[in-house]
Design a protein around this motif. Structure first.
Motif, short mmCIF file in Angstrom:
data_model
loop_
_atom_site.label_atom_id
_atom_site.label_comp_id
_atom_site.label_asym_id
_atom_site.label_seq_id
_atom_site.Cartn_x
_atom_site.Cartn_y
_atom_site.Cartn_z
N GLU A 141 1.24 32.58 -1.51
CA GLU A 141 0.75 33.36 -0.63
C GLU A 141 0.46 34.67 -1.00
OE1 GLU A 141 0.85 34.02 4.10
OE2 GLU A 141 1.98 32.44 3.41
N ARG A 142 1.59 35.24 -1.44
CA ARG A 142 1.40 36.66 -1.68
C ARG A 142 0.67 37.03 -2.90
NH1 ARG A 142 6.98 39.24 -3.73
NH2 ARG A 142 6.05 40.83 -4.88
N GLU A 145 -3.02 36.58 -1.41
CA GLU A 145 -3.63 37.92 -0.82
C GLU A 145 -3.81 38.99 -1.43
OE1 GLU A 145 -0.50 38.33 2.39
OE2 GLU A 145 -1.06 36.76 3.39
N ASP A 149 -7.38 40.87 -1.94
CA ASP A 149 -7.53 42.32 -1.70
C ASP A 149 -7.98 43.00 -2.83
OD1 ASP A 149 -6.21 42.13 0.85
OD2 ASP A 149 -4.28 42.60 0.42
#
Length: 174
Positions: A141-142, A145, A149
């Motif tokens: 998930e990190r 993201e 971004d």
């Protein structure tokens, strides 16, 4: 040159019809001369030699005009034809162009290549690929993201650069 390219189909069609029609008239005239010479019993060679000089020049000019306008008409039709575009066809055409260099100026591989995706399509494809990787468990998930971004930041940088360029062009016009 742009006007000629856009109207080549109609120009060549009119040229083909006019020169072809006139060529038929001239050939018909020669046929009439031969037929009348045969009907009257006069030597055909003498009659043809009397008519040959002017008719031969006109016939050759009309024949060249008919052939050129016919080639132009076929070329214009082929340019307007719907051609399938795929990377496989483009690769095949590229290989043929490499093997036969005289075919390169026709740009067949460029005509068969699929269109380049726009910047919006590229970013949508990149986002879809990131989503697929996240769903398949290839990205945490990190990581997902962080990459999203970065993708959004690149889009905003590209948009800002495009806006600056637009403003510069408008300022130059003023």
């Amino acid at each position: 040159m742009g006007w000629l390219r856009t109207n080549l189909l109609w120009i060549s069609l009119v040229g083909l019809l006019v020169s072809g029609g006139l060529l038929l008239v001239v050939v018909g005239f020669l046929g009439l001369v031969v037929y009348s010479a045969l009907g009257t019993g006069t030597p055909i060679v003498g009659e043809l030699l009397d008519v040959a000089a002017p008719v031969l020049a006109v016939t050759s000019v009309l024949l060249v005009a008919t052939v050129l306008s016919g080639v132009g008409f076929v070329w214009a039709l082929l340019r307007r034809a719907s051609v399938p575009r795929s990377s496989r066809l483009a690769a095949l055409a590229d290989r043929i162009e490499r093997e036969y260099p005289p075919l390169r100026p026709f740009g067949l591989s460029d005509a068969l290549a699929p269109p380049k995706p726009s910047a919006e399509e590229q970013s949508a494809n990149a986002l879809a690929e990131l989503k697929r990787q996240y769903v398949d468990g290839e990205l945490s998930e990190r990581e997902f993201e962080r990459k999203v971004d970065r993708l959004v930041a690149n889009e905003s940088v590209d948009e800002a650069r495009a806006e600056r360029e637009r403003r510069a062009v408008l300022d130059d016009r003023s």
